[in-house]
Design an enzyme around this catalytic site. Structure first.
Site, PDB file in Angstrom:
ATOM      1  N   ARG A 195      -5.017  -9.850  -3.879  1.00 13.01           N
ATOM      2  CA  ARG A 195      -4.371 -10.056  -2.563  1.00 13.01           C
ATOM      3  C   ARG A 195      -5.405 -10.530  -1.536  1.00 13.01           C
ATOM      4  O   ARG A 195      -5.114 -11.379  -0.707  1.00 13.01           O
ATOM      5  CB  ARG A 195      -3.700  -8.761  -2.093  1.00 13.01           C
ATOM      6  CG  ARG A 195      -2.628  -8.278  -3.066  1.00 13.01           C
ATOM      7  CD  ARG A 195      -1.236  -8.154  -2.480  1.00 13.01           C
ATOM      8  NE  ARG A 195      -0.273  -8.068  -3.572  1.00 13.01           N
ATOM      9  CZ  ARG A 195       0.363  -6.963  -3.962  1.00 13.01           C
ATOM     10  NH1 ARG A 195       0.190  -5.840  -3.292  1.00 13.01           N
ATOM     11  NH2 ARG A 195       1.215  -6.995  -4.967  1.00 13.01           N
ATOM     12  N   GLU A 226       8.613   7.254  -9.206  1.00 16.67           N
ATOM     13  CA  GLU A 226       8.915   5.835  -8.953  1.00 16.67           C
ATOM     14  C   GLU A 226       9.279   5.087 -10.228  1.00 16.67           C
ATOM     15  O   GLU A 226       8.407   4.586 -10.935  1.00 16.67           O
ATOM     16  CB  GLU A 226       7.725   5.135  -8.277  1.00 16.67           C
ATOM     17  CG  GLU A 226       8.026   3.676  -7.961  1.00 16.67           C
ATOM     18  CD  GLU A 226       6.895   2.931  -7.259  1.00 16.67           C
ATOM     19  OE1 GLU A 226       5.822   3.523  -7.037  1.00 16.67           O
ATOM     20  OE2 GLU A 226       7.089   1.750  -6.945  1.00 16.67           O
ATOM     21  N   LYS A 240      11.502   7.264  -5.571  1.00 19.37           N
ATOM     22  CA  LYS A 240      11.167   5.934  -5.035  1.00 19.37           C
ATOM     23  C   LYS A 240      11.714   4.869  -5.976  1.00 19.37           C
ATOM     24  O   LYS A 240      11.017   4.414  -6.894  1.00 19.37           O
ATOM     25  CB  LYS A 240       9.645   5.805  -4.889  1.00 19.37           C
ATOM     26  CG  LYS A 240       9.185   4.430  -4.435  1.00 19.37           C
ATOM     27  CD  LYS A 240       7.763   4.462  -3.920  1.00 19.37           C
ATOM     28  CE  LYS A 240       7.252   3.056  -3.638  1.00 19.37           C
ATOM     29  NZ  LYS A 240       5.991   3.039  -2.907  1.00 19.37           N
ATOM     30  N   SER A 255       9.713  -2.119  -1.988  1.00 14.38           N
ATOM     31  CA  SER A 255      10.262  -3.418  -1.563  1.00 14.38           C
ATOM     32  C   SER A 255      10.294  -4.411  -2.719  1.00 14.38           C
ATOM     33  O   SER A 255      11.131  -5.330  -2.710  1.00 14.38           O
ATOM     34  CB  SER A 255       9.499  -3.977  -0.365  1.00 14.38           C
ATOM     35  OG  SER A 255       8.137  -4.211  -0.643  1.00 14.38           O
ATOM     36  N   GLY A 256       9.403  -4.294  -3.673  1.00 18.51           N
ATOM     37  CA  GLY A 256       9.507  -5.017  -4.934  1.00 18.51           C
ATOM     38  C   GLY A 256       9.506  -6.534  -4.884  1.00 18.51           C
ATOM     39  O   GLY A 256      10.052  -7.165  -5.781  1.00 18.51           O
ATOM     40  N   GLY A 257       8.931  -7.126  -3.842  1.00 15.86           N
ATOM     41  CA  GLY A 257       8.906  -8.583  -3.783  1.00 15.86           C
ATOM     42  C   GLY A 257       9.947  -9.176  -2.851  1.00 15.86           C
ATOM     43  O   GLY A 257      10.026 -10.394  -2.700  1.00 15.86           O
ATOM     44  N   ARG A 267       4.262  -4.349  -0.010  1.00 17.67           N
ATOM     45  CA  ARG A 267       4.160  -5.724   0.502  1.00 17.67           C
ATOM     46  C   ARG A 267       4.995  -5.972   1.750  1.00 17.67           C
ATOM     47  O   ARG A 267       4.574  -6.682   2.659  1.00 17.67           O
ATOM     48  CB  ARG A 267       4.565  -6.711  -0.603  1.00 17.67           C
ATOM     49  CG  ARG A 267       3.509  -6.846  -1.669  1.00 17.67           C
ATOM     50  CD  ARG A 267       4.064  -7.442  -2.936  1.00 17.67           C
ATOM     51  NE  ARG A 267       4.861  -6.491  -3.680  1.00 17.67           N
ATOM     52  CZ  ARG A 267       5.495  -6.763  -4.820  1.00 17.67           C
ATOM     53  NH1 ARG A 267       5.430  -7.985  -5.311  1.00 17.67           N
ATOM     54  NH2 ARG A 267       6.177  -5.835  -5.447  1.00 17.67           N
TER      55      ARG A 267
HETATM   56  P1  13P Z   1       6.162  -2.848  -2.964  1.00 19.95           P
HETATM   57  O1  13P Z   1       6.953  -2.356  -1.787  1.00 19.95           O
HETATM   58  O2  13P Z   1       5.250  -4.004  -2.633  1.00 19.95           O
HETATM   59  O3  13P Z   1       7.020  -3.074  -4.172  1.00 19.95           O
HETATM   60  O4  13P Z   1       5.140  -1.703  -3.337  1.00 19.95           O
HETATM   61  C1  13P Z   1       5.577  -0.412  -3.390  1.00 19.95           C
HETATM   62  C2  13P Z   1       4.812   0.330  -4.386  1.00 19.95           C
HETATM   63  O5  13P Z   1       4.283   1.388  -4.100  1.00 19.95           O
HETATM   64  C3  13P Z   1       4.709  -0.213  -5.759  1.00 19.95           C
HETATM   65  O6  13P Z   1       4.233   0.752  -6.624  1.00 19.95           O
END
Ligand code: 13P
Length: 325
Positions: A31, A175, A217, A259-261, A290
């Site tokens: 990143r 998660e 999560k 948020s996953g992208g 992200r």
């Molecule tokens: P994102 O919201 O970017 O998906 O990251 C959350 C996270 O903790 C991924 O493990």
């Protein structure tokens, strides 16, 4: 000492959410490189200092998830990161899985590792100031995927992790992420998310994990990033909440989405649409990576001159998500 339930409720209530700043060294380095910053240990530290010293962060952020590297680093003034969070009214969390590796006999699928030696590592993190932990399992949607064995292996590991954390007095963020990569429909994501969450709660039950002392999560139920039909926020919200109703026991205090992208705006709009569906048995909030920090990283680009503007960019995203709660 607060109970597990008290910590979990603090993490998800009062209109606050959880900042995920726990990218692994490899991911964080990529990143940084994407914004032309040299991926050194010191630059990873500076970037995390920028995020976590954002003025007013605790108004909208209840906790921050850090990686092992950051947990042991210090701010420029010599305060350790977990202590600096504590001073600012933000709970310190630590990612304790060691990453996802290919699962034997399951081409294209992964299992998350990190259980070996976990009990001793948790004891150390408690000493260093942790209140909660995170473990991420990943599931891909594809031809015949995820397989039953990948779902089971990952759900079982999540439950073993959660049990160990509670034993150590730490709230586990559980998660299970059904990833967005692919051309699958919203409905396919819904079916897979249902299967995965059912399996996770079965395993948590077998391991006698206290559901009032976890934070779930999950992914939101969305179409794959290559799917031509883009459902709007109200469809995503409805499908997500329906899926959660079918799978998540009401004793779970809160659900904090990854948020996953999704773009920052999409993730906020989807969360806002979910808040309109009432009543719900659990708190719904955000634990974005992200979608919270992306604009800040893009603004900072490694320069001291960009520091304040980058903190403002993070603050704007956090406030936007908190204000829909
Ligand atoms: P994102 O919201 O970017 O998906 O990251 C959350 C996270 O903790 C991924 O493990």
């Amino acid at each position: 000492m607060p109970t597990l339930n008290e910590i979990a409720r603090t993490m998800v209530s009062n209109k606050r959410g959880i900042l995920a700043a726990d990218e692994s060294i490899g991911t964080m380095s990529r990143r940084l490189e994407s914004v032309d910053v040299e991926p050194t240990e010191e630059n990873r530290r500076r970037y995390r200092e920028l995020l976590l010293t954002t003025p007013g962060l605790s108004d909208s952020v209840s906790g921050a998830i850090l990686s092992d590297e950051t947990f042991r680093q210090e701010l420029s003034d010599g305060t350790t990161f977990p202590n600096a969070l504590g001073e600012r009214g933000v709970l310190a969390g630590i990612k304790v899985d060691t990453g996802a590796v290919p699962l034997a006999g399951a081409p294209g699928e992964k299992v998350t590792e990190g259980l070996d030696g976990l009990r001793a590592r948790l004891e150390e993190y408690v000493e260093l100031g942790a209140s909660f932990t995170k473990w991420r399992a990943v599931f891909s949607i594809g031809d015949g995927l995820p397989s039953a064995r990948a779902v089971h292996a990952n759900a079982h590991a999540l439950a073993r992790y959660a049990g160990l954390c509670q034993e150590a007095g730490l709230v586990p963020i559980v998660e299970p992420e059904v990833v967005m990569d692919g051309d699958h429909s919203l409905d396919e994501c819904r079916q897979v998310t249902t299967t995965v969450l059912r399996s996770v709660f079965t395993e948590l039950g077998l391991m006698e994990v206290r559901l009032d002392g976890i934070v779930l999560k999950p992914n939101m139920v969305v179409a794959g990033d290559a799917c031509s039909r883009r459902p709007d926020a109200s469809e995503v919200a409805r499908a997500t909440v329906d899926t959660l109703h079918e799978t998540v026991p009401p004793g779970v205090p809160g659900i904090a989405f990854l948020s996953g992208g999704q773009t920052p705006e999409e993730a906020t709009a989807n969360l806002a649409a979910m808040q309109e569906i009432t009543p719900l048995p659990w708190e719904l909030t955000y634990s974005f990576g992200r979608a919270l920090v992306g604009p800040a990283l893009d603004t900072w680009r490694g320069s001291d001159d960009g520091w304040e503007a980058a903190q403002k960019a993070l603050s704007e995203r956090a406030v936007a998500n908190a204000s829909v709660r």
